[in-house]
Design an enzyme around this catalytic site. Sequence first.
Site, PDB file in Angstrom:
ATOM      1  N   LYS A 119       6.109  -0.332 -36.860  1.00  0.00           N
ATOM      2  CA  LYS A 119       7.478   0.027 -36.636  1.00  0.00           C
ATOM      3  C   LYS A 119       7.640   1.117 -36.552  1.00  0.00           C
ATOM      4  O   LYS A 119       8.526   1.977 -35.712  1.00  0.00           O
ATOM      5  CB  LYS A 119       7.908  -1.229 -37.105  1.00  0.00           C
ATOM      6  CG  LYS A 119       8.250  -2.286 -36.621  1.00  0.00           C
ATOM      7  CD  LYS A 119       9.371  -3.445 -36.914  1.00  0.00           C
ATOM      8  CE  LYS A 119       9.315  -5.231 -37.438  1.00  0.00           C
ATOM      9  NZ  LYS A 119       9.102  -5.455 -35.793  1.00  0.00           N
ATOM     10  N   GLU A 203      17.102   1.231 -42.194  1.00  0.00           N
ATOM     11  CA  GLU A 203      17.950   1.735 -40.966  1.00  0.00           C
ATOM     12  C   GLU A 203      18.929   1.040 -40.749  1.00  0.00           C
ATOM     13  O   GLU A 203      19.092   0.586 -41.478  1.00  0.00           O
ATOM     14  CB  GLU A 203      16.767   1.409 -39.393  1.00  0.00           C
ATOM     15  CG  GLU A 203      16.860   0.330 -39.339  1.00  0.00           C
ATOM     16  CD  GLU A 203      16.062  -0.108 -37.611  1.00  0.00           C
ATOM     17  OE1 GLU A 203      14.731   0.425 -37.905  1.00  0.00           O
ATOM     18  OE2 GLU A 203      16.650  -1.959 -36.685  1.00  0.00           O
ATOM     19  N   HIS A 238      17.193 -14.015 -37.700  1.00  0.00           N
ATOM     20  CA  HIS A 238      16.568 -13.262 -37.187  1.00  0.00           C
ATOM     21  C   HIS A 238      16.065 -13.195 -36.239  1.00  0.00           C
ATOM     22  O   HIS A 238      15.192 -12.443 -35.892  1.00  0.00           O
ATOM     23  CB  HIS A 238      15.942 -11.946 -37.642  1.00  0.00           C
ATOM     24  CG  HIS A 238      16.899 -11.007 -38.586  1.00  0.00           C
ATOM     25  ND1 HIS A 238      18.655 -10.699 -38.470  1.00  0.00           N
ATOM     26  CD2 HIS A 238      17.337 -10.982 -40.172  1.00  0.00           C
ATOM     27  CE1 HIS A 238      19.364 -10.292 -39.597  1.00  0.00           C
ATOM     28  NE2 HIS A 238      18.453 -10.245 -40.128  1.00  0.00           N
ATOM     29  N   ARG A 294       3.119  -8.244 -24.964  1.00  0.00           N
ATOM     30  CA  ARG A 294       2.223  -9.334 -25.048  1.00  0.00           C
ATOM     31  C   ARG A 294       3.334  -9.638 -24.053  1.00  0.00           C
ATOM     32  O   ARG A 294       4.605  -9.754 -23.799  1.00  0.00           O
ATOM     33  CB  ARG A 294       2.389 -10.219 -26.279  1.00  0.00           C
ATOM     34  CG  ARG A 294       3.391 -10.560 -27.018  1.00  0.00           C
ATOM     35  CD  ARG A 294       3.279 -11.329 -28.100  1.00  0.00           C
ATOM     36  NE  ARG A 294       4.711 -10.915 -29.137  1.00  0.00           N
ATOM     37  CZ  ARG A 294       5.543 -11.671 -29.436  1.00  0.00           C
ATOM     38  NH1 ARG A 294       6.184 -12.140 -27.836  1.00  0.00           N
ATOM     39  NH2 ARG A 294       6.073 -11.517 -29.836  1.00  0.00           N
TER      40      ARG A 294
HETATM   41  P1  ADP Z   1      10.453  -8.935 -35.481  1.00  0.00           P
HETATM   42  O1  ADP Z   1       9.096  -7.951 -35.966  1.00  0.00           O
HETATM   43  O2  ADP Z   1      11.229 -10.129 -36.512  1.00  0.00           O
HETATM   44  O3  ADP Z   1      10.411  -8.979 -34.364  1.00  0.00           O
HETATM   45  P2  ADP Z   1      13.136  -6.903 -34.832  1.00  0.00           P
HETATM   46  O4  ADP Z   1      12.844  -5.298 -35.424  1.00  0.00           O
HETATM   47  O5  ADP Z   1      12.352  -7.277 -33.815  1.00  0.00           O
HETATM   48  O6  ADP Z   1      11.904  -7.909 -35.824  1.00  0.00           O
HETATM   49  O7  ADP Z   1      13.583  -7.764 -35.257  1.00  0.00           O
HETATM   50  C1  ADP Z   1      14.467  -8.433 -35.079  1.00  0.00           C
HETATM   51  C2  ADP Z   1      15.667  -8.913 -35.601  1.00  0.00           C
HETATM   52  O8  ADP Z   1      17.270  -8.646 -36.424  1.00  0.00           O
HETATM   53  C3  ADP Z   1      17.199  -8.340 -34.491  1.00  0.00           C
HETATM   54  O9  ADP Z   1      16.910  -9.090 -32.779  1.00  0.00           O
HETATM   55  C4  ADP Z   1      18.160  -7.562 -34.891  1.00  0.00           C
HETATM   56  O10 ADP Z   1      18.699  -9.375 -34.860  1.00  0.00           O
HETATM   57  C5  ADP Z   1      18.328  -8.276 -35.875  1.00  0.00           C
HETATM   58  N1  ADP Z   1      17.442  -6.455 -35.699  1.00  0.00           N
HETATM   59  C6  ADP Z   1      16.979  -5.413 -36.563  1.00  0.00           C
HETATM   60  N2  ADP Z   1      17.289  -4.395 -36.890  1.00  0.00           N
HETATM   61  C7  ADP Z   1      18.404  -4.762 -36.990  1.00  0.00           C
HETATM   62  C8  ADP Z   1      19.339  -3.226 -36.923  1.00  0.00           C
HETATM   63  N3  ADP Z   1      19.308  -2.247 -37.527  1.00  0.00           N
HETATM   64  N4  ADP Z   1      20.904  -4.031 -37.944  1.00  0.00           N
HETATM   65  C9  ADP Z   1      21.429  -5.581 -37.454  1.00  0.00           C
HETATM   66  N5  ADP Z   1      20.242  -6.306 -37.380  1.00  0.00           N
HETATM   67  C10 ADP Z   1      18.961  -5.863 -36.842  1.00  0.00           C
HETATM   68  P1  ADP Z   2       8.899 -13.473 -29.721  1.00  0.00           P
HETATM   69  O1  ADP Z   2      10.456 -12.478 -29.855  1.00  0.00           O
HETATM   70  O2  ADP Z   2       8.614 -13.424 -28.450  1.00  0.00           O
HETATM   71  O3  ADP Z   2       9.487 -14.420 -30.004  1.00  0.00           O
HETATM   72  P2  ADP Z   2       7.938 -13.778 -32.116  1.00  0.00           P
HETATM   73  O4  ADP Z   2       7.243 -12.103 -32.673  1.00  0.00           O
HETATM   74  O5  ADP Z   2       9.005 -14.073 -32.960  1.00  0.00           O
HETATM   75  O6  ADP Z   2       8.042 -13.174 -30.562  1.00  0.00           O
HETATM   76  O7  ADP Z   2       6.611 -14.762 -32.015  1.00  0.00           O
HETATM   77  C1  ADP Z   2       6.140 -15.581 -31.085  1.00  0.00           C
HETATM   78  C2  ADP Z   2       5.785 -16.430 -30.713  1.00  0.00           C
HETATM   79  O8  ADP Z   2       4.850 -16.807 -31.382  1.00  0.00           O
HETATM   80  C3  ADP Z   2       6.758 -16.879 -32.281  1.00  0.00           C
HETATM   81  O9  ADP Z   2       7.743 -17.717 -32.058  1.00  0.00           O
HETATM   82  C4  ADP Z   2       5.640 -18.420 -33.010  1.00  0.00           C
HETATM   83  O10 ADP Z   2       6.386 -19.996 -31.642  1.00  0.00           O
HETATM   84  C5  ADP Z   2       4.226 -17.399 -32.195  1.00  0.00           C
HETATM   85  N1  ADP Z   2       4.184 -17.521 -32.656  1.00  0.00           N
HETATM   86  C6  ADP Z   2       3.516 -16.741 -33.308  1.00  0.00           C
HETATM   87  N2  ADP Z   2       2.649 -16.894 -34.557  1.00  0.00           N
HETATM   88  C7  ADP Z   2       2.229 -17.785 -34.011  1.00  0.00           C
HETATM   89  C8  ADP Z   2       1.116 -18.192 -35.407  1.00  0.00           C
HETATM   90  N3  ADP Z   2       0.053 -18.160 -36.531  1.00  0.00           N
HETATM   91  N4  ADP Z   2       0.583 -19.687 -35.038  1.00  0.00           N
HETATM   92  C9  ADP Z   2       1.345 -20.232 -33.302  1.00  0.00           C
HETATM   93  N5  ADP Z   2       2.317 -19.409 -33.163  1.00  0.00           N
HETATM   94  C10 ADP Z   2       2.891 -19.023 -33.803  1.00  0.00           C
HETATM   95 MG    MG Z   3      11.521  -8.488 -32.564  1.00  0.00          MG
END
Ligand code: ADP
Ligand code: ADP
Ligand code: MG
Length: 667
Positions: A119, A203, A238, A294
């Site tokens: 990230k 952040e 989140h 993906r």
């Molecule tokens: P992940 O890899 O777990 O998907 P993300 O960076 O996409 O992590 O963040 C997941 C969620 O966390 C976001 O959809 C949002 O709800 C919350 N989030 C992320 N960054 C912020 C931020 N700067 N302020 C508030 N909420 C945040």
């Molecule tokens: P999205 O934003 O599309 O929900 P996530 O980063 O939360 O993306 O993860 C994508 C999805 O991949 C998760 O919701 C989960 O269902 C699946 N996933 C992640 N890790 C695994 C794992 N180790 N085994 C099976 N499914 C997984």
């Molecule tokens: Mg995300």
Amino acid sequence: MTRPIRTLLIANRGEIAVRVMRTARAMGLKTVAVYSEADAHALHVERADEAYPIGRAPARESYLRIDAILEAARKAGADAIHPGYGLLSENADFAEACAQAGIVFVGPPASAIRAMGSKSAAKSLMEKAGVPLVPGYHGEDQDPALLAREAARIGYPVLIKASAGGGGKGMKVVRTSDELADALASAQREAKNAFGDDRVLVEKYLTKPRHIEVQVFADAHGNCVYLHERDCSIQRRHQKVVEEAPAPGMSAERRARMGKAAVDAAKAVGYVGAGTVEFISEGDDFFFMEMNTRLQVEHPVTEAITGQDLVEWQLRVAKGEPLPLAQAEIPLRGHAFEVRLYAEDPERDFLPQVGRLDHLLLPTDSPGARVDSGVRAGDAVSIHYDPMIAKIITYGADRAEAAGRMAAALARTEVVGLPTNRTFLHAIVTHPAFASAELDTGFIERYRADLLPGPAPLGTRDLALASLFLLLDEARAASAAADAADPFSPWGLAPGWRLNRSAFVDLTFAAGTQRIAVRAHYVSGGFRLDLPESSVQAEGLMADDGTLEARLDGVRMRARVVRAGQRLTVFAAGSETSLDHIDPRLASIEATGTAGRLVAPMPGTITRVAVGAGERVKKGDALVVVEAMKMEHTVAAPRDGIVASVRFAIGDLVDEGAELLVLEDLP
Ligand code: ADP
Ligand code: ADP
Ligand code: MG
């Protein structure tokens, strides 16, 4: 220049594997599945033209084994591999290993996966590409004093994120400077455990943001488009719970601006294939969060509003074809929602659940609904994988129609055997604040009391329906037994079933700690049920699948009662209620049936075997330990005896009810 793809291996499991196969088959490809020991009979294996075992149940011993998957691909003659989502889908080494084996990886180049994998590094790149970022620090220097100064500069509250993060792991909200040191240490620990990398970024924490993401697609000829946006603001911890497309309130001008930022992000890393650029948005501002390299779980809502099949696009791009549509040609019509139906218990802090799906009815024929699922009735939800049962997607001409259809689809969804979030999802999509699109990531917390009202007290209607079910079921069994003229049928001996012997029968139920007695009187055409607080006239017809056409005090209704052991689940008018039928006869049969048998209390892994064959044991001795969902369950000796045989070894997977060992009486 295109290269043919004839045989596609899907390096995944569950609903996404099934979903990818559906498109691949429609395109005339041969489909190849891989499976772990736990998935030998899984739906994705059944649906594939060919399926190869790749190892044991834990993902790192099967679905994460690059060597085993490539070996299966070689044996099957696969010319392409689709990684689905999760698992190896964002693993650059896997993409490279595919290329080295001469197999097309259906995804972006390894270099693009790497560029977006961190990230922090991704944010540096995006900064250069002119994509707006949340104010923050994403540098290499991880000195705690420096991070503290940066946090102060950004201004509290701040959010710490694992640079290598995903799935919300290693993410900590820090409200004030005195919380920083602890939060940092804990984020680093989590990040180290989950990703083997403890680097973090800091952040600005936005307090009432929306999560809006843009679906992008690029081909190998330099074309890159966006397929509009999805709003995924309804989240818990989140993590996404409900997704929709398009985002409510999005103007055409803003859509174009966000779309362009997303395309710029993809172009900056030489992207090819399907990707999602996630933005966090507050007011009119939007900021880059991360790019998922993906296909996304929630891609079906985009398919619904554009009429495109994104897996087909992926496969075409992988073959080297240009994108099927230019930017201006991409439709946007109607509105779509997706919910993720999980085996989890909302009453116990959403604890993931494992066990068997005794009964499963998904709303496949509900109006405007699409269901993507990787399981069917009888399957187990295992400790090893994501406990998602299905994704339910609905489409409508506008947001209100799509939401109404989602409420209807959820109302006819039936799951017995495991607690699910169905009622919770239904409460969300029917909430007035949801209807008025009051969307931000705090939605669930804000309306927690409405969305999680706690278990409802057992109502008269459900108690009457459960009673009617038992009475009709026994009457049917008795008449079947009479037809078969089986003098030994237990039903023939049921008390109260002969009108000439007695004109009533007593039923006992348990709900929570409550015991409830119902006396059912046989009256012309049906029953009079004496319930604790009232008397109800009940009659009806029951189909073989437990569907009841009932009349309660003259009110006609359709319902279904599903029995699993002594547990009865009543589905009526979109609600569900569970209660236990305490049957004195069954209780005694069960007691003798399982006496002396030592069975697994739930599906899990054997983590300890304390005894061997021939060993003497005393009542209460620990014999075997089964672990599931990180909880240990000890199976102890019910009496003194000698172990005749032990059926499993450490590391074995067992189903619920599997006989673990045989205990014989002492001579
Ligand atoms: P992940 O890899 O777990 O998907 P993300 O960076 O996409 O992590 O963040 C997941 C969620 O966390 C976001 O959809 C949002 O709800 C919350 N989030 C992320 N960054 C912020 C931020 N700067 N302020 C508030 N909420 C945040
Ligand atoms: P999205 O934003 O599309 O929900 P996530 O980063 O939360 O993306 O993860 C994508 C999805 O991949 C998760 O919701 C989960 O269902 C699946 N996933 C992640 N890790 C695994 C794992 N180790 N085994 C099976 N499914 C997984
Ligand atoms: Mg995300």
